[in-house]
Design an enzyme around this catalytic site. Structure first.
Site, PDB file in Angstrom:
ATOM      1  N   ALA A  11       0.906 -58.219 -31.509  1.00  0.00           N
ATOM      2  CA  ALA A  11       1.574 -57.751 -32.806  1.00  0.00           C
ATOM      3  C   ALA A  11       0.716 -57.595 -33.926  1.00  0.00           C
ATOM      4  O   ALA A  11       0.618 -58.257 -34.841  1.00  0.00           O
ATOM      5  CB  ALA A  11       2.749 -58.827 -33.119  1.00  0.00           C
ATOM      6  N   GLY A  12      -0.570 -56.878 -33.585  1.00  0.00           N
ATOM      7  CA  GLY A  12      -1.456 -56.305 -34.816  1.00  0.00           C
ATOM      8  C   GLY A  12      -0.521 -55.376 -35.568  1.00  0.00           C
ATOM      9  O   GLY A  12       0.501 -55.448 -35.673  1.00  0.00           O
ATOM     10  N   LEU A  14      -0.309 -52.019 -35.909  1.00  0.00           N
ATOM     11  CA  LEU A  14       0.538 -51.097 -34.927  1.00  0.00           C
ATOM     12  C   LEU A  14       1.671 -51.666 -33.908  1.00  0.00           C
ATOM     13  O   LEU A  14       2.642 -51.125 -34.021  1.00  0.00           O
ATOM     14  CB  LEU A  14      -0.349 -50.273 -34.047  1.00  0.00           C
ATOM     15  CG  LEU A  14      -0.964 -48.942 -34.841  1.00  0.00           C
ATOM     16  CD1 LEU A  14      -1.966 -48.148 -33.889  1.00  0.00           C
ATOM     17  CD2 LEU A  14       0.244 -47.955 -35.525  1.00  0.00           C
ATOM     18  N   GLY A  15       1.265 -52.656 -33.142  1.00  0.00           N
ATOM     19  CA  GLY A  15       2.233 -53.426 -32.546  1.00  0.00           C
ATOM     20  C   GLY A  15       3.536 -54.000 -33.437  1.00  0.00           C
ATOM     21  O   GLY A  15       4.528 -53.729 -33.030  1.00  0.00           O
ATOM     22  N   ALA A 128      -1.152 -48.063 -40.251  1.00  0.00           N
ATOM     23  CA  ALA A 128      -0.485 -49.462 -40.588  1.00  0.00           C
ATOM     24  C   ALA A 128      -1.448 -50.485 -40.706  1.00  0.00           C
ATOM     25  O   ALA A 128      -2.576 -50.185 -40.247  1.00  0.00           O
ATOM     26  CB  ALA A 128       0.314 -49.859 -39.253  1.00  0.00           C
ATOM     27  N   LYS A 185      -9.842 -38.293 -29.913  1.00  0.00           N
ATOM     28  CA  LYS A 185      -9.814 -39.582 -30.730  1.00  0.00           C
ATOM     29  C   LYS A 185     -10.996 -40.491 -30.562  1.00  0.00           C
ATOM     30  O   LYS A 185     -11.785 -40.966 -31.622  1.00  0.00           O
ATOM     31  CB  LYS A 185      -8.408 -40.398 -30.444  1.00  0.00           C
ATOM     32  CG  LYS A 185      -8.223 -41.677 -31.317  1.00  0.00           C
ATOM     33  CD  LYS A 185      -6.924 -41.586 -32.046  1.00  0.00           C
ATOM     34  CE  LYS A 185      -7.026 -42.492 -33.224  1.00  0.00           C
ATOM     35  NZ  LYS A 185      -6.813 -43.885 -32.983  1.00  0.00           N
ATOM     36  N   SER A 254     -11.393 -50.267 -38.128  1.00  0.00           N
ATOM     37  CA  SER A 254     -11.150 -51.400 -37.169  1.00  0.00           C
ATOM     38  C   SER A 254     -12.219 -51.953 -36.689  1.00  0.00           C
ATOM     39  O   SER A 254     -12.325 -53.169 -36.724  1.00  0.00           O
ATOM     40  CB  SER A 254     -10.303 -50.740 -35.905  1.00  0.00           C
ATOM     41  OG  SER A 254     -10.707 -49.800 -35.281  1.00  0.00           O
TER      42      SER A 254
HETATM   43  O1  KPL Z   1      -9.142 -45.137 -35.965  1.00  0.00           O
HETATM   44  C1  KPL Z   1      -9.680 -45.579 -36.924  1.00  0.00           C
HETATM   45  C2  KPL Z   1     -10.212 -47.127 -36.784  1.00  0.00           C
HETATM   46  O2  KPL Z   1     -10.518 -47.569 -37.877  1.00  0.00           O
HETATM   47  O3  KPL Z   1     -10.271 -47.301 -35.527  1.00  0.00           O
HETATM   48  C3  KPL Z   1     -10.366 -44.526 -38.069  1.00  0.00           C
HETATM   49  C4  KPL Z   1      -9.778 -43.027 -37.745  1.00  0.00           C
HETATM   50  C5  KPL Z   1     -11.830 -44.620 -38.128  1.00  0.00           C
HETATM   51  C6  KPL Z   1      -9.624 -45.062 -39.258  1.00  0.00           C
HETATM   52  O4  KPL Z   1     -10.070 -46.126 -39.945  1.00  0.00           O
END
Ligand code: KPL
Length: 307
Positions: A11-12, A14-15, A128, A185, A254
């Site tokens: 539950a980060g 996005l979770g 999020a 991505k 992240s």
């Molecule tokens: O996906 C991302 C991440 O932080 O993992 C980006 C696109 C770099 C946005 O912060």
């Protein structure tokens, strides 16, 4: 027939967002987390509609319990194998499993380890962040795509995943070419994440300084060479990365957040995946490899040293 509940593993930000939106959509949702006590009062969702508390049961990842027929796995790539092993005994035959995370390669390990599970892959443009462990802020909208994983899922599993996740109210589409989306991505993350983590800067800094733009361009040139070797189309990647860095300028990536917190990072599933897949074809990516080794060392330096 009753729809089986979704179990959200991890539950980060996005979770938590998916769990809260599914719950708001009338779906039964359980959280599978390390510390259920942190969710004793449920999850708070903050978005354009206001702030709402949603009551959701939270269980430990390795708790015994009812069979799981719908699993949305949102833990980080490097946590996937262990987290999945903990819930695997509860998975119902034919369970719908969706992996939503940065990086690539985690599903391969899971399928190699596992019995006949057929995880689907997902990628999202939703944004999020967490104001507190059980308080999620929905920061950006956009589509989510689902696609095939390394082992073929049945048509019924695909349909259940799509319909199930659409109950969130988010746009969810099927894409047979999910791998291409994941590579795209990964290419962006492979430039922004290690640089921001090593430089301890926000994403925007890379686009604001000539030195940052030059570094991004050099990394993207290597990524394009890798893509050509892998039979993927080369793109105007540097422009795209700089646009993402500018658009998310105020964000701490992240990986930068993980490094700041002394946590392991997803580097092996981003840069590591790119470097390994390309090395297998005889192509070296010296700049990416250097970043990979530096992030690994940074994590090692943050780890407690045994006396
Ligand atoms: O996906 C991302 C991440 O932080 O993992 C980006 C696109 C770099 C946005 O912060």
């Amino acid at each position: 027939m009753d729809t089986p509940p979704w179990y959200v593993l991890g539950a980060g930000a996005l979770g938590g967002l998916w769990a809260a939106r599914l719950a708001r959509g009338g779906v039964a949702v359980h959280l599978l987390v390390r510390d259920p006590a942190a969710y004793a009062d449920g999850l708070v969702l903050e978005d354009a509609a206001g702030t709402q508390r949603l009551a959701l049961p939270a269980e430990r990842i390795d708790a015994a319990g009812a069979p799981i027929a719908r699993l949305l796995l949102t833990v980080k790539a490097h946590q996937t194998r262990a987290a999945f092993a903990a819930v695997a005994p509860r998975l119902a035959p034919g369970a719908v499993i969706v992996l939503l995370q940065n990086g690539m390669g985690a599903a391969d390990a899971l399928v190699a380890d596992g019995p006949a599970h057929a995880p689907l892959l997902a990628t999202t443009t939703l944004g999020a962040w967490r104001r507190a462990p059980a308080h999620v802020v929905h920061a950006g909208d956009g589509p989510t795509w689902l696609g095939p994983g390394p082992r073929a899922a049945s048509a019924a599993q695909r349909a259940a995943a799509l319909d199930g996740l659409r109950a969130s109210g988010f746009t969810v589409d099927w894409d047979d070419a999910i791998e291409a989306r994941l590579w795209d991505k990964l290419a962006v993350n492979a430039a922004i994440n290690p640089l921001t983590a090593l430089l301890d800067c926000r994403n925007g800094a890379l686009a604001e300084h000539a030195e940052g733009r030059a570094l991004v361009s050099a990394l993207c040139a290597e990524t394009n060479a890798a893509f050509t070797a892998l039979g993927r189309p080369a793109t105007a990647l540097a422009e795209r990365v700089l646009a993402v860095a500018a658009a998310t300028g105020g964000n701490v990536s992240s990986m930068c957040a993980d490094v700041r917190a002394g946590r392991p990072t997803e580097i092996d599933f981003i840069t590591g995946h790119l470097v390994a897949r390309t090395a297998a074809l005889g192509l070296e990516l010296p700049r990416h490899r250097l970043l990979l080794e530096m992030i690994r060392l940074k994590t090692a330096l943050a780890a407690p040293v045994d006396a």
